[in-house]
Design a protein around this motif. Sequence first.
Motif, PDB file in Angstrom:
ATOM      1  N   THR A 193       0.356  -1.037   0.687  1.00 27.29           N
ATOM      2  CA  THR A 193       0.281  -0.528   0.423  1.00 27.29           C
ATOM      3  C   THR A 193       0.771   1.651   0.376  1.00 27.29           C
ATOM      4  OG1 THR A 193      -0.508  -0.523   2.194  1.00 27.29           O
ATOM      5  CG2 THR A 193      -2.419  -0.668   0.751  1.00 27.29           C
TER       6      THR A 193
ATOM      7  N   LEU B  64      -7.019  -0.931  -2.522  1.00 29.11           N
ATOM      8  CA  LEU B  64      -6.618  -2.388  -2.555  1.00 29.11           C
ATOM      9  C   LEU B  64      -6.800  -3.112  -3.148  1.00 29.11           C
ATOM     10  CD1 LEU B  64      -5.077  -3.994  -0.381  1.00 29.11           C
ATOM     11  CD2 LEU B  64      -3.407  -3.431  -1.867  1.00 29.11           C
TER      12      LEU B  64
ATOM     13  N   THR C  98      -8.223   3.194   1.779  1.00 28.76           N
ATOM     14  CA  THR C  98      -7.157   2.473   1.085  1.00 28.76           C
ATOM     15  C   THR C  98      -7.583   0.904   0.904  1.00 28.76           C
ATOM     16  OG1 THR C  98      -5.897   3.821   3.075  1.00 28.76           O
ATOM     17  CG2 THR C  98      -5.426   0.980   2.884  1.00 28.76           C
TER      18      THR C  98
ATOM     19  N   ASP D 212      -8.746   4.115   6.241  1.00 31.90           N
ATOM     20  CA  ASP D 212      -9.587   2.855   5.913  1.00 31.90           C
ATOM     21  C   ASP D 212     -10.282   2.545   4.238  1.00 31.90           C
ATOM     22  OD1 ASP D 212      -8.685   1.804   7.751  1.00 31.90           O
ATOM     23  OD2 ASP D 212     -10.393   1.811   9.147  1.00 31.90           O
TER      24      ASP D 212
ATOM     25  N   GLN E 298      -9.432  -3.233   8.352  1.00 35.15           N
ATOM     26  CA  GLN E 298      -8.953  -3.611   6.962  1.00 35.15           C
ATOM     27  C   GLN E 298      -9.240  -5.317   6.501  1.00 35.15           C
ATOM     28  OE1 GLN E 298      -5.003  -1.371   6.000  1.00 35.15           O
ATOM     29  NE2 GLN E 298      -6.192   0.738   6.092  1.00 35.15           N
TER      30      GLN E 298
ATOM     31  N   PHE F 129      -0.251  -4.060   4.705  1.00 36.72           N
ATOM     32  CA  PHE F 129      -1.897  -3.877   4.489  1.00 36.72           C
ATOM     33  C   PHE F 129      -2.029  -5.319   4.979  1.00 36.72           C
ATOM     34  CE2 PHE F 129      -5.537  -4.859   2.290  1.00 36.72           C
ATOM     35  CZ  PHE F 129      -6.664  -3.764   2.789  1.00 36.72           C
ATOM     36  N   PRO F 130      -2.798  -5.798   6.276  1.00 27.66           N
ATOM     37  CA  PRO F 130      -4.411  -4.418   6.644  1.00 27.66           C
ATOM     38  C   PRO F 130      -3.231  -3.772   8.058  1.00 27.66           C
ATOM     39  CG  PRO F 130      -4.111  -7.139   7.379  1.00 27.66           C
ATOM     40  CD  PRO F 130      -3.739  -7.094   6.539  1.00 27.66           C
ATOM     41  N   ARG F 131      -3.634  -2.424   7.671  1.00 31.54           N
ATOM     42  CA  ARG F 131      -3.032  -1.697   9.241  1.00 31.54           C
ATOM     43  C   ARG F 131      -4.407  -1.375  10.222  1.00 31.54           C
ATOM     44  NH1 ARG F 131       1.984   0.580   5.753  1.00 31.54           N
ATOM     45  NH2 ARG F 131       3.262   1.656   7.991  1.00 31.54           N
TER      46      ARG F 131
END
Length: 190
Positions: A32, A69, A65, A62, A93, A87-89
Amino acid sequence: MKNIILFGPPGAGKGTQSEFLVEEFGFVHLSTGNIFRHNILNKTELGVLAKKYIDEGRLVPDSLTINMLKSEFLKYSDSVGFLFDGFPRTEAQAKALDEFLGQEDLKITAMISLEVPDEELLSRLLERGKSSGRPDDANSEVIGNRLRVYHKETAIVQRYYEKQRKHIVVNGLGSVEQISSVLKAEIGHF
Ligand code: AMP
């Protein structure tokens, strides 16, 4: 098909190790951070929106993002496997990732966390900042913010994969080659 999340704080070595893993396993690498930086460079609408968060060391929201993605992921439906980097953070996510993988009959094989103490991360990021050209590496205040965000908002995502017994921890201290061979062995087990 193996779908791996390479996890860890900023400066843990995710980008460096991803290159070795892509070479070894033929993964499609979805970072990402790299995608955001590409968009910033090309001054896309997404890049303009994301830039202010990234420059301050905060998480990009979110919704932005996840949509970004997901559309990247859908471009590579013939992949032999995915390597998710950065990713994921957040838990939102992680849930979204499960959902859009599930729609393609895919799932996460494992999350691998690279563990590195904060003092080492700080010095690695300051060093990287001398040549990376990344504004978020060049400023110790922004680096401090990124580490705080990691501990406060992101580290918890590991719990999500622990509960599914998919979480593996790898020591991120040592030579690049040593760490790479440990990662390859771990992934090779699946
Ligand atoms: P990285 O290259 O992974 O260190 O990411 C650089 C910056 O991009 C981060 O500090 C965030 O501002 C943003 N970013 C990257 N990935 C994510 C994500 N999954 N969620 C929110 N923001 C992200």
